[in-house]
Scaffold this motif. Structure first.
Motif, mmCIF file in Angstrom:
data_model
loop_
_atom_site.group_PDB
_atom_site.id
_atom_site.type_symbol
_atom_site.label_atom_id
_atom_site.label_comp_id
_atom_site.label_asym_id
_atom_site.label_seq_id
_atom_site.Cartn_x
_atom_site.Cartn_y
_atom_site.Cartn_z
ATOM 1 N N ASN A 88 1.237 4.027 -2.959
ATOM 2 C CA ASN A 88 1.005 5.428 -2.638
ATOM 3 C C ASN A 88 2.190 6.282 -3.092
ATOM 4 O O ASN A 88 2.006 7.353 -3.681
ATOM 5 C CB ASN A 88 0.757 5.593 -1.142
ATOM 6 C CG ASN A 88 0.234 6.951 -0.787
ATOM 7 O OD1 ASN A 88 -0.465 7.583 -1.566
ATOM 8 N ND2 ASN A 88 0.561 7.418 0.398
ATOM 9 N N ARG A 89 3.408 5.804 -2.833
ATOM 10 C CA ARG A 89 4.606 6.544 -3.276
ATOM 11 C C ARG A 89 4.638 6.666 -4.797
ATOM 12 O O ARG A 89 5.002 7.714 -5.333
ATOM 13 C CB ARG A 89 5.873 5.851 -2.772
ATOM 14 C CG ARG A 89 6.198 6.175 -1.334
ATOM 15 C CD ARG A 89 7.588 5.683 -0.948
ATOM 16 N NE ARG A 89 7.667 4.225 -0.884
ATOM 17 C CZ ARG A 89 7.356 3.504 0.180
ATOM 18 N NH1 ARG A 89 6.941 4.097 1.275
ATOM 19 N NH2 ARG A 89 7.461 2.195 0.158
ATOM 20 N N ARG B 194 2.128 9.331 -5.845
ATOM 21 C CA ARG B 194 2.624 10.672 -5.508
ATOM 22 C C ARG B 194 3.729 11.118 -6.460
ATOM 23 O O ARG B 194 3.739 12.258 -6.919
ATOM 24 C CB ARG B 194 3.120 10.717 -4.068
ATOM 25 C CG ARG B 194 1.996 10.666 -3.055
ATOM 26 C CD ARG B 194 2.558 10.654 -1.633
ATOM 27 N NE ARG B 194 1.507 10.586 -0.658
ATOM 28 C CZ ARG B 194 0.905 11.649 -0.147
ATOM 29 N NH1 ARG B 194 1.249 12.848 -0.519
ATOM 30 N NH2 ARG B 194 -0.055 11.491 0.739
ATOM 31 N N TRP C 56 -3.081 0.406 -6.015
ATOM 32 C CA TRP C 56 -3.217 0.880 -4.638
ATOM 33 C C TRP C 56 -4.469 0.264 -3.987
ATOM 34 O O TRP C 56 -4.411 -0.224 -2.872
ATOM 35 C CB TRP C 56 -3.293 2.400 -4.616
ATOM 36 C CG TRP C 56 -3.569 2.949 -3.258
ATOM 37 C CD1 TRP C 56 -2.661 3.200 -2.268
ATOM 38 C CD2 TRP C 56 -4.852 3.311 -2.723
ATOM 39 N NE1 TRP C 56 -3.297 3.689 -1.157
ATOM 40 C CE2 TRP C 56 -4.638 3.763 -1.408
ATOM 41 C CE3 TRP C 56 -6.134 3.287 -3.229
ATOM 42 C CZ2 TRP C 56 -5.695 4.193 -0.602
ATOM 43 C CZ3 TRP C 56 -7.170 3.711 -2.428
ATOM 44 C CH2 TRP C 56 -6.937 4.165 -1.124
ATOM 45 N N THR D 181 0.828 -1.197 0.000
ATOM 46 C CA THR D 181 0.000 0.000 0.000
ATOM 47 C C THR D 181 0.866 1.252 0.000
ATOM 48 O O THR D 181 0.625 2.181 -0.782
ATOM 49 C CB THR D 181 -0.944 0.012 1.215
ATOM 50 O OG1 THR D 181 -1.705 -1.196 1.215
ATOM 51 C CG2 THR D 181 -1.879 1.194 1.177
#
Length: 57
Positions: free
Chosen positions: A14-15, A18, A44, A10
């Motif tokens: 997320n990284r 971003r 994700w 997760t």
């Protein structure tokens, strides 16, 4: 409980999202970028469902 060296899926997803969006800040996504973003978002969501908050690691 032992911890693993493998990054949390997760957090990794997320990284990736971003970083993807940071590289395109200030402009709308192009159609092919929107497709890539949707794939990142699906990865994700899969990771979240595989390891929901409060479940054992």
């Amino acid at each position: 409980m032992a911890t693993s060296c493998v990054p949390d899926a997760t957090a990794e997803a997320n990284r990736a999202i971003r970083a993807f969006m940071a590289a395109r800040i200030g402009r709308p996504l192009w159609p092919e970028e929107l497709t890539e973003y949707e794939q990142l978002l699906a990865a994700w969501a899969d990771a979240v469902h595989a390891n929901p908050i409060g479940s054992e690691r």
